[in-house]
Design a protein around this motif. Structure first.
Motif, mmCIF file in Angstrom:
data_model
loop_
_atom_site.group_PDB
_atom_site.id
_atom_site.type_symbol
_atom_site.label_atom_id
_atom_site.label_comp_id
_atom_site.label_asym_id
_atom_site.label_seq_id
_atom_site.Cartn_x
_atom_site.Cartn_y
_atom_site.Cartn_z
ATOM 1 N N LEU A 8 26.952 35.992 -9.811
ATOM 2 C CA LEU A 8 26.227 34.724 -9.715
ATOM 3 C C LEU A 8 26.453 34.038 -8.373
ATOM 4 C CD1 LEU A 8 26.026 32.043 -12.528
ATOM 5 C CD2 LEU A 8 26.428 31.380 -10.174
ATOM 6 N N ASP A 9 27.704 33.873 -7.973
ATOM 7 C CA ASP A 9 27.994 33.159 -6.729
ATOM 8 C C ASP A 9 27.412 33.890 -5.519
ATOM 9 O OD1 ASP A 9 29.320 31.180 -8.117
ATOM 10 O OD2 ASP A 9 31.308 32.052 -7.806
ATOM 11 N N ALA A 10 27.425 35.220 -5.558
ATOM 12 C CA ALA A 10 26.876 35.988 -4.442
ATOM 13 C C ALA A 10 25.380 35.777 -4.305
ATOM 14 C CB ALA A 10 27.185 37.472 -4.620
ATOM 15 N N TYR A 11 24.660 35.705 -5.425
ATOM 16 C CA TYR A 11 23.223 35.463 -5.356
ATOM 17 C C TYR A 11 22.917 34.082 -4.780
ATOM 18 C CZ TYR A 11 21.857 39.702 -7.824
ATOM 19 O OH TYR A 11 21.630 41.013 -8.150
ATOM 20 N N VAL A 12 23.727 33.091 -5.129
ATOM 21 C CA VAL A 12 23.539 31.755 -4.555
ATOM 22 C C VAL A 12 23.822 31.785 -3.056
ATOM 23 C CG1 VAL A 12 24.373 29.374 -4.562
ATOM 24 C CG2 VAL A 12 24.025 30.573 -6.733
ATOM 25 N N GLN A 13 24.915 32.455 -2.664
ATOM 26 C CA GLN A 13 25.261 32.515 -1.245
ATOM 27 C C GLN A 13 24.190 33.233 -0.428
ATOM 28 O OE1 GLN A 13 27.831 30.990 0.364
ATOM 29 N NE2 GLN A 13 26.674 31.671 2.158
ATOM 30 N N ARG A 14 23.595 34.280 -0.972
ATOM 31 C CA ARG A 14 22.538 34.993 -0.265
ATOM 32 C C ARG A 14 21.343 34.075 0.024
ATOM 33 N NH1 ARG A 14 23.298 40.123 -4.254
ATOM 34 N NH2 ARG A 14 25.087 41.026 -3.161
ATOM 35 N N ALA A 15 21.076 33.171 -0.891
ATOM 36 C CA ALA A 15 19.976 32.231 -0.678
ATOM 37 C C ALA A 15 20.329 31.185 0.375
ATOM 38 C CB ALA A 15 19.618 31.548 -1.990
ATOM 39 N N ILE A 16 21.570 30.712 0.350
ATOM 40 C CA ILE A 16 21.981 29.645 1.274
ATOM 41 C C ILE A 16 22.179 30.183 2.689
ATOM 42 C CG2 ILE A 16 23.836 28.013 1.785
ATOM 43 C CD1 ILE A 16 24.213 27.749 -1.270
ATOM 44 N N ASP A 17 22.904 31.297 2.807
ATOM 45 C CA ASP A 17 23.157 31.908 4.117
ATOM 46 C C ASP A 17 23.517 33.373 3.918
ATOM 47 O OD1 ASP A 17 23.891 32.742 6.625
ATOM 48 O OD2 ASP A 17 25.247 31.061 7.020
ATOM 49 N N PRO A 18 22.555 34.278 4.047
ATOM 50 C CA PRO A 18 22.822 35.688 3.787
ATOM 51 C C PRO A 18 23.825 36.299 4.747
ATOM 52 C CG PRO A 18 20.631 35.403 4.712
ATOM 53 C CD PRO A 18 21.138 34.046 4.391
ATOM 54 N N ARG A 19 24.072 35.664 5.896
ATOM 55 C CA ARG A 19 25.059 36.191 6.835
ATOM 56 C C ARG A 19 26.460 36.145 6.258
ATOM 57 N NH1 ARG A 19 23.857 32.175 11.622
ATOM 58 N NH2 ARG A 19 24.071 30.831 9.774
ATOM 59 N N GLU A 20 26.692 35.208 5.340
ATOM 60 C CA GLU A 20 28.013 35.049 4.747
ATOM 61 C C GLU A 20 28.101 35.688 3.358
ATOM 62 O OE1 GLU A 20 30.455 33.749 6.445
ATOM 63 O OE2 GLU A 20 29.126 33.299 8.132
ATOM 64 N N ALA A 21 27.031 36.362 2.941
ATOM 65 C CA ALA A 21 26.977 36.903 1.592
ATOM 66 C C ALA A 21 27.632 38.272 1.518
ATOM 67 C CB ALA A 21 25.527 36.988 1.121
ATOM 68 N N PRO A 22 28.088 38.659 0.324
ATOM 69 C CA PRO A 22 28.595 40.019 0.147
ATOM 70 C C PRO A 22 27.479 41.042 0.374
ATOM 71 C CG PRO A 22 29.163 38.607 -1.729
ATOM 72 C CD PRO A 22 28.190 37.863 -0.885
ATOM 73 N N SER A 23 27.873 42.281 0.618
ATOM 74 C CA SER A 23 26.888 43.334 0.789
ATOM 75 C C SER A 23 26.098 43.522 -0.484
ATOM 76 C CB SER A 23 27.573 44.638 1.176
ATOM 77 O OG SER A 23 28.420 45.070 0.125
ATOM 78 N N TYR A 24 24.903 44.072 -0.340
ATOM 79 C CA TYR A 24 23.993 44.158 -1.466
ATOM 80 C C TYR A 24 24.293 45.331 -2.398
ATOM 81 C CZ TYR A 24 21.411 40.875 1.410
ATOM 82 O OH TYR A 24 21.052 39.797 2.165
ATOM 83 N N GLY A 25 25.029 46.307 -1.905
ATOM 84 C CA GLY A 25 25.418 47.421 -2.756
ATOM 85 C C GLY A 25 24.256 48.317 -3.155
ATOM 86 N N VAL A 26 23.264 48.443 -2.269
ATOM 87 C CA VAL A 26 22.104 49.297 -2.540
ATOM 88 C C VAL A 26 22.041 50.379 -1.486
ATOM 89 C CG1 VAL A 26 20.815 47.464 -3.671
ATOM 90 C CG2 VAL A 26 20.583 47.773 -1.205
ATOM 91 N N PRO A 27 21.322 51.469 -1.725
ATOM 92 C CA PRO A 27 21.231 52.524 -0.730
ATOM 93 C C PRO A 27 20.719 51.985 0.611
ATOM 94 C CG PRO A 27 20.380 53.293 -2.827
ATOM 95 C CD PRO A 27 20.659 51.836 -2.994
ATOM 96 N N GLY A 28 21.405 52.385 1.690
ATOM 97 C CA GLY A 28 21.037 51.928 3.020
ATOM 98 C C GLY A 28 21.748 50.669 3.456
ATOM 99 N N ASP A 29 22.460 50.027 2.530
ATOM 100 C CA ASP A 29 23.203 48.796 2.880
ATOM 101 C C ASP A 29 24.484 49.181 3.603
ATOM 102 O OD1 ASP A 29 24.072 46.162 2.937
ATOM 103 O OD2 ASP A 29 25.057 46.337 0.984
ATOM 104 N N GLU A 30 24.705 48.576 4.754
ATOM 105 C CA GLU A 30 25.926 48.859 5.535
ATOM 106 C C GLU A 30 26.926 47.739 5.341
ATOM 107 O OE1 GLU A 30 26.426 51.620 6.960
ATOM 108 O OE2 GLU A 30 24.403 52.449 6.766
#
Length: 224
Positions: A202-224
């Motif tokens: 939950l918190d990671a999804y909120v952070q991605r909306a506010i500032d994706p630069r500070e968000a955890p990695s997405y954990g999907v193929p191609g994500d570095e």
């Protein structure tokens, strides 16, 4: 055909709502919440306009009690409706019209209100309130626990088919909006599973909306 609760977390200021019904997609018509304002459930021969109306009134300074009084005055066919509200002070209010279906009743305390119709017995809302007050932890955990208590107390007279949980916090959108719109299994179990998966993210999804630069990695193929 429904039982629900609206609630406020006194520690965080979050608002939430959980609801279940024998009808399809109950949360789409009945669940309303606004960060910093409150939460409202509008149910039983549902008029979806009543939830936004109550939130608008509370956002403009009315208490939950005052807002529900105004809803009684302005709502059409209000004798058929159930409307539950909690405001930003934890004050709760409920309207249950005399034409609500089947066994219907309500219960409330500071920070939580529950109501239902077509119930198996008149003790279900009180069981929901008691469990919410006894539980601890994240508001979502407490909402889920309260709904399970309602099931154990008897729940609805017929089989449940849909359920939902809505949580708002400090941002303009819901931080959690989990729904099971139809199942022949237990919809409360379905949203419980969804919550167990969603809560750690939950918190990671909120952070991605506010500032994706500070968000955890997405954990999907191609994500570095």
């Amino acid at each position: 055909m429904t039982f629900s609760l609206v609630a406020r977390c006194a520690e965080t200021g979050m608002f939430g709502l959980a609801i279940s019904s024998s009808s399809p997609a109950v949360a789409a018509r009945c669940a309303y919440a606004r960060a910093g304002v409150g939460a409202v459930a509008s149910q039983n021969v549902t008029d979806p306009s009543l939830g936004p109306l109550a939130l608008h009134l509370m956002e403009n300074g009315m208490s939950a009690v005052e807002a529900i009084e105004r809803v009684r005055d302005q709502g059409k066919f209000i004798e058929y409706r159930q409307v539950l509200a909690v405001d930003n002070t934890g004050t709760t209010a409920i309207h249950s019209g005399p034409n609500a279906l089947g066994i219907w009743t309500q219960a409330q305390a500071p920070d939580v209100a529950s109501g239902g119709n077509m119930l198996a017995n008149d003790g279900v809302p009180q069981a929901v309130v008691d469990e919410f007050l006894a539980s601890t932890g994240h508001l979502g955990d407490r909402l889920i626990a309260a709904m399970h208590a309602g099931l154990v107390a008897g729940g609805e007279a017929g089989p449940l088919h849909s359920a939902g949980m809505l949580i708002v916090d400090k941002v303009a959108w819901p931080v959690a909006e989990l729904r099971c719109d139809w199942t022949d299994d237990c919809p409360i179990e379905n949203i419980t599973t969804a919550w167990d998966i969603y809560k750690p993210q939950l918190d990671a999804y909120v952070q991605r909306a506010i500032d994706p630069r500070e968000a955890p990695s997405y954990g999907v193929p191609g994500d570095e």
